[in-house]
Design a protein around this motif. Structure first.
Motif, PDB file in Angstrom:
ATOM      1  N   VAL A   5       0.855  -1.185   0.000  1.00 13.60           N
ATOM      2  CA  VAL A   5       0.000   0.000   0.000  1.00 13.60           C
ATOM      3  C   VAL A   5       0.892   1.237   0.000  1.00 13.60           C
ATOM      4  O   VAL A   5       1.680   1.450   0.939  1.00 13.60           O
ATOM      5  N   GLU A   6       0.767   2.049  -1.058  1.00 15.74           N
ATOM      6  CA  GLU A   6       1.548   3.274  -1.159  1.00 15.74           C
ATOM      7  C   GLU A   6       0.786   4.454  -0.556  1.00 15.74           C
ATOM      8  O   GLU A   6      -0.455   4.459  -0.531  1.00 15.74           O
ATOM      9  N   SER A   7       1.533   5.443  -0.121  1.00 14.70           N
ATOM     10  CA  SER A   7       0.951   6.688   0.357  1.00 14.70           C
ATOM     11  C   SER A   7       1.971   7.806   0.212  1.00 14.70           C
ATOM     12  O   SER A   7       3.151   7.534  -0.024  1.00 14.70           O
ATOM     13  N   GLY A   8       1.505   9.039   0.342  1.00 13.43           N
ATOM     14  CA  GLY A   8       2.418  10.170   0.337  1.00 13.43           C
ATOM     15  C   GLY A   8       2.432  10.999  -0.928  1.00 13.43           C
ATOM     16  O   GLY A   8       3.123  12.019  -0.991  1.00 13.43           O
ATOM     17  N   GLY A   9       1.685  10.574  -1.937  1.00 12.14           N
ATOM     18  CA  GLY A   9       1.653  11.354  -3.159  1.00 12.14           C
ATOM     19  C   GLY A   9       0.898  12.656  -2.965  1.00 12.14           C
ATOM     20  O   GLY A   9       0.264  12.885  -1.934  1.00 12.14           O
ATOM     21  N   GLY A  10       0.971  13.526  -3.959  1.00 11.11           N
ATOM     22  CA  GLY A  10       0.261  14.789  -3.890  1.00 11.11           C
ATOM     23  C   GLY A  10       0.745  15.779  -4.911  1.00 11.11           C
ATOM     24  O   GLY A  10       1.444  15.415  -5.864  1.00 11.11           O
ATOM     25  N   LEU A  11       0.367  17.032  -4.702  1.00 14.56           N
ATOM     26  CA  LEU A  11       0.741  18.128  -5.589  1.00 14.56           C
ATOM     27  C   LEU A  11       1.840  18.956  -4.934  1.00 14.56           C
ATOM     28  O   LEU A  11       1.720  19.341  -3.761  1.00 14.56           O
ATOM     29  N   VAL A  12       2.892  19.220  -5.680  1.00 11.31           N
ATOM     30  CA  VAL A  12       4.011  19.997  -5.146  1.00 11.31           C
ATOM     31  C   VAL A  12       4.569  20.881  -6.253  1.00 11.31           C
ATOM     32  O   VAL A  12       4.468  20.547  -7.439  1.00 11.31           O
ATOM     33  N   GLN A  13       5.126  22.012  -5.871  1.00 13.27           N
ATOM     34  CA  GLN A  13       5.742  22.901  -6.853  1.00 13.27           C
ATOM     35  C   GLN A  13       7.113  22.380  -7.253  1.00 13.27           C
ATOM     36  O   GLN A  13       7.777  21.670  -6.483  1.00 13.27           O
ATOM     37  N   ALA A  14       7.526  22.740  -8.433  1.00 13.57           N
ATOM     38  CA  ALA A  14       8.857  22.362  -8.899  1.00 13.57           C
ATOM     39  C   ALA A  14       9.907  22.863  -7.905  1.00 13.57           C
ATOM     40  O   ALA A  14       9.811  23.975  -7.390  1.00 13.57           O
ATOM     41  N   GLY A  15      10.868  21.997  -7.640  1.00 12.33           N
ATOM     42  CA  GLY A  15      11.894  22.302  -6.657  1.00 12.33           C
ATOM     43  C   GLY A  15      11.569  21.808  -5.262  1.00 12.33           C
ATOM     44  O   GLY A  15      12.435  21.811  -4.383  1.00 12.33           O
ATOM     45  N   SER A  85      14.096  18.170  -5.064  1.00 10.39           N
ATOM     46  CA  SER A  85      14.333  18.916  -6.311  1.00 10.39           C
ATOM     47  C   SER A  85      13.429  18.404  -7.429  1.00 10.39           C
ATOM     48  O   SER A  85      13.883  18.133  -8.547  1.00 10.39           O
ATOM     49  N   LEU A  86      12.167  18.282  -7.107  1.00  8.78           N
ATOM     50  CA  LEU A  86      11.234  17.710  -8.070  1.00  8.78           C
ATOM     51  C   LEU A  86      11.071  18.590  -9.300  1.00  8.78           C
ATOM     52  O   LEU A  86      11.107  19.830  -9.213  1.00  8.78           O
ATOM     53  N   LYS A  87      10.891  17.923 -10.434  1.00  7.31           N
ATOM     54  CA  LYS A  87      10.724  18.591 -11.715  1.00  7.31           C
ATOM     55  C   LYS A  87       9.359  18.207 -12.296  1.00  7.31           C
ATOM     56  O   LYS A  87       8.772  17.189 -11.913  1.00  7.31           O
ATOM     57  N   SER A  88       8.905  19.007 -13.246  1.00  6.94           N
ATOM     58  CA  SER A  88       7.599  18.713 -13.852  1.00  6.94           C
ATOM     59  C   SER A  88       7.609  17.336 -14.512  1.00  6.94           C
ATOM     60  O   SER A  88       6.587  16.641 -14.526  1.00  6.94           O
ATOM     61  N   GLU A  89       8.763  16.928 -15.020  1.00  5.23           N
ATOM     62  CA  GLU A  89       8.838  15.620 -15.671  1.00  5.23           C
ATOM     63  C   GLU A  89       8.792  14.458 -14.694  1.00  5.23           C
ATOM     64  O   GLU A  89       8.761  13.300 -15.104  1.00  5.23           O
ATOM     65  N   SER A 121       4.024  20.875 -10.246  1.00 10.39           N
ATOM     66  CA  SER A 121       3.619  22.035 -11.034  1.00 10.39           C
ATOM     67  C   SER A 121       4.817  22.937 -11.280  1.00 10.39           C
ATOM     68  O   SER A 121       5.643  23.150 -10.389  1.00 10.39           O
ATOM     69  N   SER A 122       4.899  23.463 -12.491  1.00  9.71           N
ATOM     70  CA  SER A 122       6.044  24.308 -12.845  1.00  9.71           C
ATOM     71  C   SER A 122       5.707  25.779 -12.674  1.00  9.71           C
ATOM     72  O   SER A 122       4.573  26.146 -12.409  1.00  9.71           O
TER      73      SER A 122
END
Length: 122
Positions: A5-15, A85-89, A121-122
């Protein structure tokens, strides 16, 4: 059988950063490898990172090296994916998987979680 069971996903800004968790239950002793894969819209599922539950050895896709860290807590039967350091890709559905030995091949993993959405999101 093993259940994931996975958890922790969501929406975050780039970087930004997110940490995914994968809780395993069932016949844990039958698996050594835990992996994270992802599938972006219109693309094939791809390997992200893997870890040996026994040795702790880790493996990463080139696209995430230096930004993502996979780790495990055997006492909690949980594997984590720290994403910095998340990126849109990096936007994709992220899947946790369990197998006999660490590999970048989907076919080497017998058990899969339901997936968790990560949107950058970028």
């Amino acid at each position: 059988q093993v259940q994931l069971v996975e958890s922790g996903g969501g929406l975050v800004q780039a970087g930004g950063s997110l940490r995914l968790s994968c809780a395993a239950s069932g016949r844990i002793f039958s698996t050594d490898a835990m992996g994270w894969f992802r599938q972006a819209p219109g693309k094939e599922r791809e390997f992200v990172a893997g870890i040996s539950r026994i040795t702790g050895s880790t493996y990463y896709a080139d696209s995430v090296k230096g930004r993502f860290t996979i780790s495990r807590d055997n006492a909690k039967n949980t594997v984590y994916l720290q994403m910095n350091s998340l990126k849109s890709e990096d936007t994709a559905v992220y899947y946790c998987a369990a197998g006999v030995s660490v590999s970048s091949r989907e076919s080497d993993y017998a058990t899969w979680g339901q997936g968790t959405q990560v949107t950058v999101s970028s």
